[in-house]
Design a protein around this motif. Sequence first.
Motif, PDB file in Angstrom:
ATOM      1  N   ARG A  62       0.809  -1.215   0.000  1.00 15.17           N
ATOM      2  CA  ARG A  62       0.000   0.000   0.000  1.00 15.17           C
ATOM      3  C   ARG A  62       0.843   1.267   0.000  1.00 15.17           C
ATOM      4  N   ILE A  63       2.050   1.227   0.542  1.00 14.65           N
ATOM      5  CA  ILE A  63       2.882   2.438   0.646  1.00 14.65           C
ATOM      6  C   ILE A  63       3.148   3.018  -0.737  1.00 14.65           C
TER       7      ILE A  63
ATOM      8  N   LYS B  68      -0.087   4.594  -2.210  1.00 16.99           N
ATOM      9  CA  LYS B  68      -0.412   5.853  -1.538  1.00 16.99           C
ATOM     10  C   LYS B  68       0.555   6.963  -1.934  1.00 16.99           C
TER      11      LYS B  68
ATOM     12  N   CYS C 114      10.141   8.721  10.468  1.00 17.40           N
ATOM     13  CA  CYS C 114       9.583   7.955   9.357  1.00 17.40           C
ATOM     14  C   CYS C 114      10.289   6.597   9.285  1.00 17.40           C
TER      15      CYS C 114
ATOM     16  N   VAL D 216       9.476   3.327   4.363  1.00 19.31           N
ATOM     17  CA  VAL D 216       8.779   4.463   3.749  1.00 19.31           C
ATOM     18  C   VAL D 216       9.783   5.437   3.144  1.00 19.31           C
TER      19      VAL D 216
ATOM     20  N   VAL E  25       3.125  10.324   3.942  1.00 19.35           N
ATOM     21  CA  VAL E  25       2.873   8.921   3.616  1.00 19.35           C
ATOM     22  C   VAL E  25       3.145   8.039   4.828  1.00 19.35           C
TER      23      VAL E  25
ATOM     24  N   TRP F  26       0.212   8.508   7.058  1.00 20.87           N
ATOM     25  CA  TRP F  26      -0.944   7.872   6.427  1.00 20.87           C
ATOM     26  C   TRP F  26      -0.895   6.350   6.622  1.00 20.87           C
ATOM     27  N   GLU F  27       0.293   5.791   6.546  1.00 19.98           N
ATOM     28  CA  GLU F  27       0.472   4.349   6.652  1.00 19.98           C
ATOM     29  C   GLU F  27       0.603   3.890   8.097  1.00 19.98           C
TER      30      GLU F  27
ATOM     31  N   GLU G  12       3.211   4.583  10.068  1.00 19.00           N
ATOM     32  CA  GLU G  12       4.611   4.267  10.326  1.00 19.00           C
ATOM     33  C   GLU G  12       5.414   5.526  10.645  1.00 19.00           C
TER      34      GLU G  12
END
Length: 444
Positions: free
Chosen positions: A88-89, A92, A299, A303, A412, A415-416, A418
């Motif tokens: 998904r990363i 996105k 992060c 990512v 991101v 959002w994820e 992480e």
Amino acid sequence: MTTTTMAGAPVAPPVAKPWYKVLYVQVLIAIVLGAILGWLWPQVATNEWIKALGDGFIKLIKMVIAPIIFCTVVSGIAHIQDAKKVGRIGVKALVYFEVVSTFALVIGLIVGNLVRPGSGFGNAAANEAAVASYAKQAAGQRSVDFVLHIIPDTVVGAFAQGEILQVLLFAVLFGFALMSLGERGHTIRSFIDDAAHAVFGVISIVMRAAPIGAFGAMAYTIGKFGTGAILNLVGLIATFYVTAALFVFVVLGLIARTAGFSIFKFLAYIKDELLIVLGTSSSESALPSLMEKLERLGCSKSVVGLVVPTGYSFNLDGTNIYMTLATLFIAQALGVDLSFGQQLTILVVTMLTSKGASGITGAGFITLAATLAVVDPRLVPGMAIVLGIDKFMSECRALTNLCGNGVACVIVAWWEGELDRDKLNANLAKQIDPTDMETAITTD
């Protein structure tokens, strides 16, 4: 002030390049000398050989457009397979890139149409012969002809004739085909990447002629259009910087606020990277240290490893703003009215031609040439107008690209799920990070 490692061994300071060897300084001097020549001796400045200096440099740039567009687009698409490893990363990140890049393009178009920095440039004195030849080429082309023309008769012909849209079409198809090969396509991907580095090497050689091209272009521009042209060029620079600042502090600022951090504190956190970019005019020069800082910011490594490198090809906000403003400026300066459809074409074409443009100094000018050729061939001769000031805008392009990619990584990661919020707050609050102490100790 000296710098030592933890082991106590002295680290030699970097040898500074003599000021007269710095490309930035050479271009500045060339611009000033060209403006003086055009102002004091306009008859000399409008000589065909002076004009040829700028035109020759533009031809050198156009020479490498097709191969660099092909290599960067294919490489960018083919390496998306790395995104599949983190599921998904990758999806996105790509969605975020395209949405924010579209915002940058739209802002550039809106500001360019409202401010109209190219109006009153003196289009009556434009190179009528060059414009007429392109106008004849474009005349009478129907929409269906335009669509069919995107498909090349042969792949080699697309490269030989410099048809950018045809090269783009083949690059996109080739990139997706290469991506589907998976590990079997590793050798070809490596070859494409190496070829891209080689072409960028050609560009770096060509860029050494930038002072000569800038001198000829500025001298001819001032000699032909008069000193009033300077005000339009300064207006374009000011408009671009204000628009980029508007994008960073408003658009990126609102996005950052959504994730719970301040854009001002974030910019302060990456100030060293911003200074590196300011000195080199390339956001890629700060890539390693930016990735390290983003990991320290909280992060996750996965990512950072995916979003930042991918963003350097797919998330070029500063370049997008520059493309729209420069295209509208040239159209206004040459008296070419762009229809609503043509301005929408700028959005679509720039979304593709800007990919991979952050790698080196001057790459934005190359993508501008590709964009102009597709939007309206009559605009291509107008590249000479902005050649002399491209260096000033190159700084802002790279800085905006860096800010956009840094914020994208944090968003991101958030959002994820992480993103380490404690690390984020601690670093943005300027608390001492122990890893900095392990790297070097600075003493007086």
